[in-house]
Design a protein around this motif. Structure first.
Motif, mmCIF file in Angstrom:
data_model
loop_
_atom_site.group_PDB
_atom_site.id
_atom_site.type_symbol
_atom_site.label_atom_id
_atom_site.label_comp_id
_atom_site.label_asym_id
_atom_site.label_seq_id
_atom_site.Cartn_x
_atom_site.Cartn_y
_atom_site.Cartn_z
ATOM 1 N N GLU A 107 -0.716 -7.387 -5.285
ATOM 2 C CA GLU A 107 -0.232 -8.763 -5.183
ATOM 3 C C GLU A 107 0.366 -8.974 -3.795
ATOM 4 O O GLU A 107 1.083 -8.118 -3.285
ATOM 5 N N PHE A 108 0.047 -10.133 -3.225
ATOM 6 C CA PHE A 108 0.546 -10.508 -1.904
ATOM 7 C C PHE A 108 1.291 -11.833 -2.014
ATOM 8 O O PHE A 108 0.962 -12.671 -2.861
ATOM 9 N N ASP A 109 2.257 -12.051 -1.132
ATOM 10 C CA ASP A 109 2.918 -13.347 -1.085
ATOM 11 C C ASP A 109 2.025 -14.346 -0.354
ATOM 12 O O ASP A 109 0.912 -14.013 0.051
ATOM 13 N N SER A 110 2.503 -15.532 -0.156
ATOM 14 C CA SER A 110 1.682 -16.593 0.437
ATOM 15 C C SER A 110 1.256 -16.285 1.868
ATOM 16 O O SER A 110 0.272 -16.829 2.349
ATOM 17 N N LYS A 111 1.976 -15.393 2.549
ATOM 18 C CA LYS A 111 1.646 -15.040 3.931
ATOM 19 C C LYS A 111 0.777 -13.783 4.019
ATOM 20 O O LYS A 111 0.393 -13.384 5.110
ATOM 21 N N GLY A 112 0.535 -13.151 2.864
ATOM 22 C CA GLY A 112 -0.293 -11.956 2.855
ATOM 23 C C GLY A 112 0.475 -10.652 2.913
ATOM 24 O O GLY A 112 -0.118 -9.586 3.066
ATOM 25 N N TRP A 141 2.435 -7.604 1.186
ATOM 26 C CA TRP A 141 2.339 -7.026 -0.151
ATOM 27 C C TRP A 141 3.645 -7.202 -0.920
ATOM 28 O O TRP A 141 4.729 -7.115 -0.362
ATOM 29 N N LYS A 142 3.496 -7.478 -2.219
ATOM 30 C CA LYS A 142 4.631 -7.618 -3.130
ATOM 31 C C LYS A 142 4.620 -6.507 -4.165
ATOM 32 O O LYS A 142 5.661 -6.026 -4.578
ATOM 33 N N GLU A 143 3.413 -6.149 -4.613
ATOM 34 C CA GLU A 143 3.280 -5.148 -5.668
ATOM 35 C C GLU A 143 1.931 -4.462 -5.552
ATOM 36 O O GLU A 143 0.928 -5.101 -5.260
ATOM 37 N N VAL A 144 1.941 -3.149 -5.777
ATOM 38 C CA VAL A 144 0.706 -2.385 -5.865
ATOM 39 C C VAL A 144 0.770 -1.636 -7.185
ATOM 40 O O VAL A 144 1.685 -0.846 -7.413
ATOM 41 N N ASP A 145 -0.180 -1.928 -8.066
ATOM 42 C CA ASP A 145 -0.232 -1.308 -9.386
ATOM 43 C C ASP A 145 -1.501 -0.477 -9.483
ATOM 44 O O ASP A 145 -2.603 -1.006 -9.498
#
Length: 149
Positions: free
Chosen positions: A77-82, A84-88
């Motif tokens: 998952e990435f935020d609106s700017k690209g 990373w927020k989460e890597v599962d």
């Protein structure tokens, strides 16, 4: 008159909720449509792993986040700017090059027979899930805070 106000209020509430649902939509996109930062992250840490699908999560005010599903089953998952927020890893060992060294070192030293299968970056903290099911919490600088099991 009171019933008219209640009906009007209910109508406005339903209309507001419905319009929010209309404008807040997920949209399938190609990997090329991801922000440059996200594409660079994927190329650096998931080299040779194809993007299975990508979703742009749109809110009323614009893009909220991107969800990328990789061919190996992992999700990023990435935020609106690209960023990373989460890597599962979906119970698979995830690449560690982007994980702060203090978090990698703490996990390796204290849980030598495990590996990180998921990591989340929040505004003030990180959460790392290990292959044994333990959840480790760290502050924004990567200093260990606590264990959740």
């Amino acid at each position: 008159m009171k019933s008219f106000r209640k009906i009007t209020g209910a109508f406005i509430l339903v209309f507001s909720l419905a319009s929010g649902l209309i404008f807040a939509q997920d949209k399938a996109i190609t990997a090329n449509q991801l922000p440059k930062t996200a594409k660079i992250f994927l190329a650096a840490h998931f080299k040779g792993v194809a993007v299975g699908s990508a979703i742009e999560d749109r809110e009323i005010y614009g893009v909220d986040e991107y969800q990328v599903y990789l061919a190996n089953g992992m999700k990023v998952e990435f935020d609106s700017k690209g960023n990373w927020k989460e890597v599962d890893g979906k119970h698979q060992k995830i690449p560690f090059g982007f994980i702060p060294a203090s978090i990698r070192n703490y996990a390796a030293k204290n849980f030598p027979n495990t590996y990180i299968v998921k990591i989340e970056k929040e505004r003030w903290s990180y959460k790392a899930e290990l292959s044994n099911g333990l959840d480790l919490e760290f502050d924004s600088k990567g200093n260990f805070k606590k264990i959740d099991d």
